[in-house]
Each structure stands twice: as structure tokens, then as C-alpha cells.
Design an enzyme around this catalytic site. Structure first.
Site, PDB file in Angstrom:
ATOM      1  N   SER A  88      -5.570  30.685 -10.894  1.00 59.21           N
ATOM      2  CA  SER A  88      -5.532  29.649  -9.858  1.00 59.21           C
ATOM      3  C   SER A  88      -6.276  30.112  -8.612  1.00 59.21           C
ATOM      4  O   SER A  88      -6.986  29.320  -7.974  1.00 59.21           O
ATOM      5  CB  SER A  88      -4.078  29.323  -9.491  1.00 59.21           C
ATOM      6  OG  SER A  88      -3.397  28.864 -10.619  1.00 59.21           O
ATOM      7  N   TRP A 119      -5.242  22.003 -16.095  1.00 63.08           N
ATOM      8  CA  TRP A 119      -4.177  22.679 -15.349  1.00 63.08           C
ATOM      9  C   TRP A 119      -4.329  22.273 -13.878  1.00 63.08           C
ATOM     10  O   TRP A 119      -5.422  22.343 -13.323  1.00 63.08           O
ATOM     11  CB  TRP A 119      -4.271  24.195 -15.520  1.00 63.08           C
ATOM     12  CG  TRP A 119      -3.061  24.858 -14.950  1.00 63.08           C
ATOM     13  CD1 TRP A 119      -2.987  25.589 -13.805  1.00 63.08           C
ATOM     14  CD2 TRP A 119      -1.735  24.832 -15.487  1.00 63.08           C
ATOM     15  NE1 TRP A 119      -1.706  26.002 -13.589  1.00 63.08           N
ATOM     16  CE2 TRP A 119      -0.909  25.543 -14.612  1.00 63.08           C
ATOM     17  CE3 TRP A 119      -1.155  24.243 -16.625  1.00 63.08           C
ATOM     18  CZ2 TRP A 119       0.457  25.715 -14.817  1.00 63.08           C
ATOM     19  CZ3 TRP A 119       0.196  24.411 -16.836  1.00 63.08           C
ATOM     20  CH2 TRP A 119       0.984  25.141 -15.948  1.00 63.08           C
ATOM     21  N   GLU A 193      -8.881  28.964 -20.097  1.00 60.79           N
ATOM     22  CA  GLU A 193      -8.350  28.875 -21.465  1.00 60.79           C
ATOM     23  C   GLU A 193      -9.447  29.159 -22.487  1.00 60.79           C
ATOM     24  O   GLU A 193      -9.256  28.863 -23.668  1.00 60.79           O
ATOM     25  CB  GLU A 193      -7.771  27.462 -21.706  1.00 60.79           C
ATOM     26  CG  GLU A 193      -6.585  27.139 -20.818  1.00 60.79           C
ATOM     27  CD  GLU A 193      -5.944  25.787 -21.113  1.00 60.79           C
ATOM     28  OE1 GLU A 193      -6.391  25.085 -22.039  1.00 60.79           O
ATOM     29  OE2 GLU A 193      -4.997  25.435 -20.385  1.00 60.79           O
ATOM     30  N   HIS A 219      -2.569  34.480 -22.064  1.00 58.32           N
ATOM     31  CA  HIS A 219      -3.995  34.140 -22.222  1.00 58.32           C
ATOM     32  C   HIS A 219      -4.709  35.126 -23.159  1.00 58.32           C
ATOM     33  O   HIS A 219      -4.086  36.027 -23.705  1.00 58.32           O
ATOM     34  CB  HIS A 219      -4.648  34.058 -20.840  1.00 58.32           C
ATOM     35  CG  HIS A 219      -4.247  32.788 -20.117  1.00 58.32           C
ATOM     36  ND1 HIS A 219      -5.157  31.873 -19.646  1.00 58.32           N
ATOM     37  CD2 HIS A 219      -3.037  32.280 -19.824  1.00 58.32           C
ATOM     38  CE1 HIS A 219      -4.524  30.867 -19.080  1.00 58.32           C
ATOM     39  NE2 HIS A 219      -3.229  31.093 -19.166  1.00 58.32           N
TER      40      HIS A 219
HETATM   41  C1  LIG Z   1      -7.313  25.576 -17.464  1.00 54.80           C
HETATM   42  C2  LIG Z   1      -6.526  26.453 -16.537  1.00 54.80           C
HETATM   43  N1  LIG Z   1      -6.973  26.646 -15.287  1.00 54.80           N
HETATM   44  C3  LIG Z   1      -6.305  27.429 -14.411  1.00 54.80           C
HETATM   45  C4  LIG Z   1      -5.147  28.079 -14.779  1.00 54.80           C
HETATM   46  C5  LIG Z   1      -4.434  28.925 -13.772  1.00 54.80           C
HETATM   47  O1  LIG Z   1      -4.329  30.270 -14.168  1.00 54.80           O
HETATM   48  P1  LIG Z   1      -3.130  31.166 -13.609  1.00 54.80           P
HETATM   49  O2  LIG Z   1      -1.906  30.801 -14.380  1.00 54.80           O
HETATM   50  O3  LIG Z   1      -3.589  32.569 -13.898  1.00 54.80           O
HETATM   51  O4  LIG Z   1      -2.989  30.895 -12.173  1.00 54.80           O
HETATM   52  C6  LIG Z   1      -4.636  27.905 -16.068  1.00 54.80           C
HETATM   53  C7  LIG Z   1      -3.391  28.564 -16.464  1.00 54.80           C
HETATM   54  O5  LIG Z   1      -2.922  28.544 -17.566  1.00 54.80           O
HETATM   55  C8  LIG Z   1      -5.337  27.068 -16.974  1.00 54.80           C
HETATM   56  O6  LIG Z   1      -4.878  26.853 -18.214  1.00 54.80           O
END
Ligand SMILES: Cc1ncc(COP(=O)(O)O)c(C=O)c1O
Length: 423
Positions: A88, A119, A193, A219
């Protein structure tokens, strides 16, 4: 590594014992799921490397982060990696890079196109960076952006596309790149992903200005929490490093910033605004070992997914995302759609699977415009999304881990067949 051979050997033995006893304790506990969404993918090497950072008091972002960034960039076939504390945060910096006050690529209020199934932090990042998000429908057959709708959504104010290769299935980059070129649009890619997925032999993440990756527990590889931005532009990497840490020049070449012309102590020199989304060297310790294991992990994910999808392809009421012949997906999970004419609902099959010990999830947020958050922001209510509604109502996914056995997949197939034979 600062630990010597002797201490590494002793630590390795102690950690093996700890892992063995913890797996015995875990096995004795009643488990809700025999087929969970994810399984731990790290072991002794990652733990010893992390302890090495702790024992040498090099826990904050340091040499291992740099080393991991370089190795990640090399894996990703690009020149620069900028590690952050989550996927994120990687999305956030990507968007703030676009509206970066120091060297803006876009202006506040410019439109950015984002698929409505993703997400949510991908969307929040663009909104927080001052861009106007316009949602694009998705194609339920691929789960990715609906390219016909993408073309329709382009206006004179559209300046960028923020793609996501959902569930590890690459978007059609031939069509998207042609559209971006025709309309002079910047591309950024969320590959959180899709680590290792390729379009026409090119790793996804190499098609635009820069791309984000997540190393969350479930992941393709993990640093517990963690993320990366990869790009092939030193200036972009430098701006990302400044945004990553306070707007500070600490991790970049200070000679680019005329610091002598200011009445400041150059050790604390701020050239832009910024966050603090730095990772730790403890996370990078995991990254260094996980990255070495990544090719085998991904190979195994593909083997298991192909075995499962072969079964799904012969079924009437369930389907899985289709990939273009030019795409080499790097499956994140096992996504499925219940067909619209099925004599059962998504809820019926997922309830059955959950009762049988198989963990399920919706296809991430489904149609984000259906969530309570949509009440707060006008952009969620500008259109309807027929494809996203199908994914929202009919889609779900099952876990996929390189540590699942072939027998697990056979058992999973048996379990689903047990449900389907009722119809
Ligand atoms: C497509 C996508 N973008 C962003 C994120 C965010 O990653 P994080 O959980 O490391 O903050 C995720 C998390 O699963 C995701 O699937």
C-alpha cells in the site's frame, strides 16, 4: 552477515528445534481449515538473517535493504528498486510521484483511470495524491480492466492509467500500450498480486513509469509486511526515496540540490514533502532469502494452479480467469466464478467449502462502489459496472501456496466435486 560460522551453525540448530516444536504444538491444535488461504513460506535462513540484523544492531533501513533493492531490480529486469514498508505504501508513493510538488508529472485534479475491482489502497493512493479517479469496469472473463470501457472513459482531462494485474493474470499490454500512446497517457502498474508474471516475455511492472509490489505474508514472497517500487529511471527512484523518508535528501545524492545556497545543516536537509514509509533491515533480511526462493515458489504455484484449473475447465458451473496466449500468469490464488446460470449461488458453494475446512475469500473488494465508503466520495457513483457486479456476486478465491502438496489439490478437487454432484 556479521554472525560467524560457529554462531550461525548453533543458531540454525536452535531455530530448527524451535520450528519443530512450534509445528508440533500447531498440529495438536484443532484447525478450522485444512486448506487455508496461505501457508508460511519462510524458514531457518530468513530467521537467522533477521537475527543477524538484530544482533549487529542494524535493524533500521541499512545495507541489507540496499542489497535487497539491487537484487530485486535485477530479478525484475529493471534498474532501480525502492523498498517500503508495505504494498500500500508502494502504491501511495507511486501516486505521489505523479503529483510530486518537486517535479510534478501531473497536476492536481488530472484524471487517472483505475479498474473498479482491485485492492482499495490502490484507489485511496490516487485520491490522496490529489488525482481525480475515474473507475473503469472489469472483464469478468479475465478479472482485469475492461479495455473497451477504458477507451470510453478517456476524456481530455485523462492523463494516466493505474493498472492492476489482478490475481497474477497480466492485462493485455499490447492494447493498453497502444491506447496509452494514442492518448499520451502515463501508466503505473500495481503488481502486488503479480510478481513474476509476464506479458510477451516482459515482466509486468516494466511497462510504465514505475510499479508496486507487496511482500505481505500470503504473497509470492514475503518480508512479513513490506513492499517495493521498481522502475528504470534513476531520477524517478531518487524522487521516490525522498518521498519515502520525510522529504529528506539523506538517501540520495545531495549535490543535486544546491544545499550550499541555504543556511541549513546539510545533514538535515529537506527538499520536498514526504512520508516515513521506510522498511527495516529485518524485513530486507527476509527479502534476500525469499527472493532466491521465488523462482521455485512461482514454478510450484503454476504447477498447482494448472492442476486445479484443468479440473475447473471441465466443469459446467465454475470458471477461472482466462489468460491471453501472450500472457504468462504468476497465480496469486485460485480465483473462480460461479456461472450466472448455475443452480447454486456463490454463497452456497463458499459456505459448503468453509464447512469442509477450505478457506475462501471474495475477489478482493469486489465492486468497490458497493462498499460503505462509496457514500463519502462522489467518484464512486458516476457509473454502473456490469462486469464488476458479476465478479462481486459470483467470484471467490481459494488459497495457493507453494507449500501445498499435490495431494492437497486432489483433496480440494474431491471436495468441490462433492458439492457439484448435488446438481
Ligand atoms: C492488488 C493489490 N494492491 C495493493 C495491495 C496492498 O499491499 P499490502 O497489503 O502489502 O499493503 C494488495 C494487498 O494484497 C493487493 O492485492
Amino acid at each position: 552477515m556479521t554472525l560467524n560460522n560457529e554462531s550461525t551453525r548453533k543458531l540454525t540448530g536452535a531455530i530448527e528445534l524451535l520450528l519443530e516444536s512450534s509445528s508440533r504444538i500447531n498440529e495438536a491444535k484443532p484447525r478450522r481449515y485444512w486448506y487455508p488461504l496461505s501457508l508460511a513460506s519462510y524458514g531457518v535462513e530468513e530467521i537467522v538473517e533477521a537475527l543477524d540484523s538484530l544482533c549487529s544492531f542494524r535493524t533500521t533501513m541499512w545495507e541489507k535493504t540496499l542489497q535487497f533493492e539491487r537484487q530485486f531490480a535485477s530479478y525484475q529486469d529493471c534498474s532501480d528498486g525502492v523498498m517500503v514498508n508495505s504494498g500500500s505504501s508502494a502504491d501511495l508513493l507511486l501516486c505521489f510521484l505523479l503529483t510530486n510538488p518537486y517535479h510534478p508529472l501531473l497536476s492536481n485534479g488530472d484524471e487517472i483511470l483505475i479498474p473498479v475491482v482491485t485492492w482499495p489502497t490502490q484507489i485511496w493512493s490516487a485520491m490522496m495524491a490529489g488525482l481525480k479517479v475515474r473507475f473503469v469496469d472489469v472483464d469478468p472473463k479475465t478479472l482485469n480492466i475492461d479495455i473497451d470501457d477504458l477507451e470510453k472513459k478517456i476524456t481530455p482531462a485523462t492523463k494516466a492509467i493505474f493498472l492492476v494485474h489482478l490475481m497474477g493474470n497480466p492485462c493485455d499490454m499490447d492494447r493498453i500500450m497502444a491506447i496509452a500512446k494514442a492518448h499520451n497517457l502515463l501508466i503505473i502498474e500495481d503488481c502486488c498480486e503479480a510478481l513474476g508474471a509476464e506479458w510477451d516475455g516482459i515482466k509486468v511492472g516494466n511497462f510504465g513509469v514505475a510499479a508496486s509490489y507487496s511482500f505481505f505474508f500470503s504473497h509470492h514472497m514475503t518480508t512479513m509486511e513490506g513492499g517495493m517500487i521498481a522502475c528504470s529511471n534513476q531520477e524517478v527512484a531518487e524522487q521516490l526515496k525522498i518521498l519515502r523518508a520525510h522529504g529528506w535528501v539523506r538517501n540520495v545524492d545531495p549535490t543535486n540540490y544546491d544545499l550550499n545556497n541555504y543556511d541549513i545543516d546539510s545533514r538535515y536537509a529537506f527538499v520536498n514533502w514526504g512520508f516515513n514509509v521506510r522498511p527495516t533491515d529485518v524485513q530486507a533480511s527476509f527479502g534476500l532469502h525469499q527472493l532466491q526462493k521465488l523462482p521455485q515458489f512461482n514454478q510450484r504455484r503454476i504447477e498447482l494452479a494448472n492442476k486445479f484449473f484443468k479440473f475447473i475447465d471441465a466443469e459446467l458451473y465454475l470458471s477461472r480467469p482466462k489468460s491471453s496466449p501472450k500472457a504468462s500468469p504468476s497465480w496469486f490464488a485460485l480465483p473462480l466464478l460461479v456461472s450466472l446460470d448455475a443452480p447454486f449461488s456463490r454463497k452456497e458453494i463458499t459456505n459448503y467449502l468453509e464447512l469442509k475446512g477450505v478457506e475462501t475469500r471474495p475477489i478482493v473488494a469486489g465492486n468497490i462502489a458497493k462498499h460503505p465508503v462509496a457514500k463519502i466520495f462522489a467518484e464512486f457513483n458516476e457509473d454502473t459496472y456490469v462486469g464488476a457486479d458479476i465478479v462481486h456476486q459470483q467470484g471467490f478465491y481459494l488459497g495457493l501456496s507453494p507449500f501445498h502438496s499435490d495431494e492437497d489439490i486432489v483433496k480440494l478437487i474431491d471436495c468441490i466435486q462433492g458439492f457439484l454432484k448435488r446438481y
